[in-house]
Design an enzyme around this catalytic site. Structure first.
Site, PDB file in Angstrom:
ATOM      1  N   GLU A  49      27.165  57.438  26.105  1.00 15.50           N
ATOM      2  CA  GLU A  49      26.488  58.954  25.941  1.00 15.50           C
ATOM      3  C   GLU A  49      25.135  58.587  26.309  1.00 15.50           C
ATOM      4  O   GLU A  49      24.611  59.558  26.838  1.00 15.50           O
ATOM      5  CB  GLU A  49      26.607  59.374  24.492  1.00 15.50           C
ATOM      6  CG  GLU A  49      28.187  59.619  24.005  1.00 15.50           C
ATOM      7  CD  GLU A  49      28.801  58.312  23.285  1.00 15.50           C
ATOM      8  OE1 GLU A  49      29.246  58.637  22.196  1.00 15.50           O
ATOM      9  OE2 GLU A  49      28.417  57.427  23.607  1.00 15.50           O
ATOM     10  N   CYS A  72      28.928  58.375  17.898  1.00 15.70           N
ATOM     11  CA  CYS A  72      28.695  57.611  16.380  1.00 15.70           C
ATOM     12  C   CYS A  72      27.593  58.422  15.614  1.00 15.70           C
ATOM     13  O   CYS A  72      26.652  59.265  16.567  1.00 15.70           O
ATOM     14  CB  CYS A  72      28.379  56.222  16.660  1.00 15.70           C
ATOM     15  SG  CYS A  72      26.794  56.048  17.572  1.00 15.70           S
ATOM     16  N   CYS A  81      24.501  57.962  18.505  1.00 14.94           N
ATOM     17  CA  CYS A  81      24.609  58.866  19.694  1.00 14.94           C
ATOM     18  C   CYS A  81      24.522  60.262  19.517  1.00 14.94           C
ATOM     19  O   CYS A  81      24.006  61.142  20.355  1.00 14.94           O
ATOM     20  CB  CYS A  81      25.821  58.503  20.513  1.00 14.94           C
ATOM     21  SG  CYS A  81      25.892  56.798  21.055  1.00 14.94           S
ATOM     22  N   ALA A 151      55.407  35.019  32.768  1.00 12.51           N
ATOM     23  CA  ALA A 151      56.100  35.136  34.254  1.00 12.51           C
ATOM     24  C   ALA A 151      57.504  34.649  33.977  1.00 12.51           C
ATOM     25  O   ALA A 151      57.758  33.219  33.748  1.00 12.51           O
ATOM     26  CB  ALA A 151      55.409  34.640  35.540  1.00 12.51           C
ATOM     27  N   SER A 165      57.300  24.870  37.643  1.00 10.91           N
ATOM     28  CA  SER A 165      56.781  26.414  37.645  1.00 10.91           C
ATOM     29  C   SER A 165      56.148  27.306  38.420  1.00 10.91           C
ATOM     30  O   SER A 165      55.783  28.393  38.264  1.00 10.91           O
ATOM     31  CB  SER A 165      56.379  26.927  35.823  1.00 10.91           C
ATOM     32  OG  SER A 165      55.203  26.156  35.784  1.00 10.91           O
ATOM     33  N   LEU A 201      42.550  28.282  31.739  1.00  9.57           N
ATOM     34  CA  LEU A 201      42.584  29.320  30.837  1.00  9.57           C
ATOM     35  C   LEU A 201      41.223  30.048  30.781  1.00  9.57           C
ATOM     36  O   LEU A 201      40.549  30.447  29.894  1.00  9.57           O
ATOM     37  CB  LEU A 201      42.411  28.815  29.352  1.00  9.57           C
ATOM     38  CG  LEU A 201      44.000  28.131  29.071  1.00  9.57           C
ATOM     39  CD1 LEU A 201      44.174  27.714  27.644  1.00  9.57           C
ATOM     40  CD2 LEU A 201      45.086  28.997  29.591  1.00  9.57           C
ATOM     41  N   GLU A 294      49.309  33.142  26.593  1.00 10.49           N
ATOM     42  CA  GLU A 294      50.070  32.907  27.835  1.00 10.49           C
ATOM     43  C   GLU A 294      51.158  31.654  27.705  1.00 10.49           C
ATOM     44  O   GLU A 294      51.213  31.049  28.729  1.00 10.49           O
ATOM     45  CB  GLU A 294      48.904  32.449  28.991  1.00 10.49           C
ATOM     46  CG  GLU A 294      48.021  33.558  29.081  1.00 10.49           C
ATOM     47  CD  GLU A 294      47.334  33.616  30.505  1.00 10.49           C
ATOM     48  OE1 GLU A 294      47.534  32.533  31.171  1.00 10.49           O
ATOM     49  OE2 GLU A 294      46.697  34.525  30.810  1.00 10.49           O
ATOM     50  N   LEU A 300      55.287  31.400  21.809  1.00 11.26           N
ATOM     51  CA  LEU A 300      55.562  32.875  21.879  1.00 11.26           C
ATOM     52  C   LEU A 300      56.538  33.041  20.660  1.00 11.26           C
ATOM     53  O   LEU A 300      56.555  33.990  20.175  1.00 11.26           O
ATOM     54  CB  LEU A 300      55.890  33.207  23.235  1.00 11.26           C
ATOM     55  CG  LEU A 300      54.854  33.431  23.976  1.00 11.26           C
ATOM     56  CD1 LEU A 300      55.376  33.715  25.641  1.00 11.26           C
ATOM     57  CD2 LEU A 300      54.017  34.599  23.661  1.00 11.26           C
ATOM     58  N   SER A 302      57.205  31.343  18.156  1.00 14.18           N
ATOM     59  CA  SER A 302      56.552  31.451  16.535  1.00 14.18           C
ATOM     60  C   SER A 302      55.774  32.678  16.244  1.00 14.18           C
ATOM     61  O   SER A 302      55.935  33.162  15.250  1.00 14.18           O
ATOM     62  CB  SER A 302      55.716  30.012  16.303  1.00 14.18           C
ATOM     63  OG  SER A 302      56.474  28.967  16.554  1.00 14.18           O
TER      64      SER A 302
END
Length: 365
Positions: A49, A72, A81, A151, A165, A201, A294, A300, A302
């Site tokens: 803003e 805010c 703001c 993927a 992969s 990463l 990833e 994943l 777990s």
């Protein structure tokens, strides 16, 4: 012109740059002319803003503001703001959604109305809330929003039986994945993925000429027994790296990680594995509002077993891999019955290059 849609486009430019603050966009219109617009700057700098008001200058008086989140009304790192909007002489404000932060919720709207400004709430509300889905979860729970990204082939494999992969997904999909990384506070991977792929990463986008983004997400490696090679290339990348260990890891191994530049943290559960809920709580305490996971399948699995995943983004390549020993994206204990499986809702299906991308949100009990 849809001015709120323009404000949302501006807000998206702030993603990945302003956490733990929400990404907000603002547009100021005088008649049918946009006289000011802006989006949230990094923490400690101006909110959307104020950026838009500064650009509009005297043209803000008597104008209409469109803003994606409730302004805010309190002093934080920057002045409120709502007060700036009132002082600038804005006559009408359209707010896409109220702010769930209890310090703000409804108070910014009330302050504007008390000053005689007409306030309208709800235009493009769902889009505005999705844009800041991580912020809203974080502000309500103190925990990060967790997205599982992977993927896989048409037959549900993430690698061949030999572990190869590269690459199941297309170049375009991998470029999009870097945008997802840029928008995240942290990227999480399991030690198996680090050993198999030696990933960086990092977010390699949004920096001009395809370079590494100037703001890197925290890299989090979940490694119960300390198997990450201290020579892994992710240690040489800019930004912070966390090695999250379970119990019973030798001190010399921890020291090797520290010498490689990592923060070594221990979250042992009762079985010397990483306590994933405790890790997520710690990340929330570090003001990490969203985590992009990833893989691999063990991590994943777990996370799904612990019901910690909020969103799934699956890239499906037009390839059949086969093999009963080929890896799948989600391992773990899994569901005993279909009734107890984790279903997705608000499904979207899109195409990126040759890949089909399925996005959905885990149904919460």
């Amino acid at each position: 012109m849809d001015y709120m849609e323009q404000a949302l486009k501006l807000a998206r430019l702030a993603l990945g740059e302003v956490s733990p603050n929400p990404a907000v966009g603002a547009v100021i219109v005088q008649g049918e002319e946009i006289v000011g617009q802006g989006y949230t700057l990094p923490p400690g700098q101006a909110h959307a803003e104020v950026v838009a008001l500064k650009q509009a200058g005297d043209k803000a008086r008597g104008a209409v503001m469109y803003v994606t989140l409730e302004p805010c009304n309190h002093f934080g790192r920057t002045p409120p703001c709502a007060g700036s909007i009132i002082a600038a002489g804005i006559k009408e404000v359209h707010i896409a959604t109220l702010d769930d932060n209890p310090v703000v919720f409804g108070k910014g709207k009330t302050e504007l109305e008390t000053a005689g400004i007409a306030v309208h709430v709800g235009e493009h509300r769902e889009a505005a809330r999705e844009l800041n889905e991580a912020y809203f979860k974080y502000i309500n729970t103190g925990l990060p929003f967790v997205t599982a990204k992977y993927a896989m082939s048409l037959d549900g494999k993430i690698a061949t039986r030999t572990g190869d992969s590269k690459w199941i997904s297309s170049d375009d999909s991998r470029s999009f994945s870097h945008s997802l990384r840029h928008d995240s506070d942290a990227i999480m991977a399991g030690v198996g993925t680090v050993i198999a792929d030696d990933p960086k990463l990092t977010a390699r986008c949004c920096a001009g000429r395809g370079g590494t983004s100037h703001k890197q997400p925290i890299r989090v490696v979940v490694d119960s027994s300390g198997r990450t090679p201290p020579t892994a290339c992710l240690f040489a990348e800019p930004g912070r790296t966390i090695i999250a260990l379970g119990g019973n890891v030798a001190e010399e191994r921890k020291q090797a990680f520290r010498q490689a530049g990592a923060d070594v943290l221990e979250f042992p559960d009762g079985d010397d594995r990483v306590d994933l809920p405790a890790l997520m709580k710690y990340l929330g305490q570090q003001q990490v509002t969203n985590v992009l996971v990833e893989g691999g399948g063990t991590l994943l699995g777990s996370l799904f077993d612990h019901r910690l995943i909020d969103k799934v983004i699956a890239f499906i390549g037009p390839v059949i891999i086969g093999g009963d020993k080929a890896k799948t994206p989600v391992a773990g204990s899994g569901a005993e019955t279909i009734a107890t499986a984790q279903w997705l809702e608000n499904i979207r299906v899109s195409q990126i290059g040759a890949d089909t991308v399925i996005t959905g949100y885990v149904v919460k009990e």
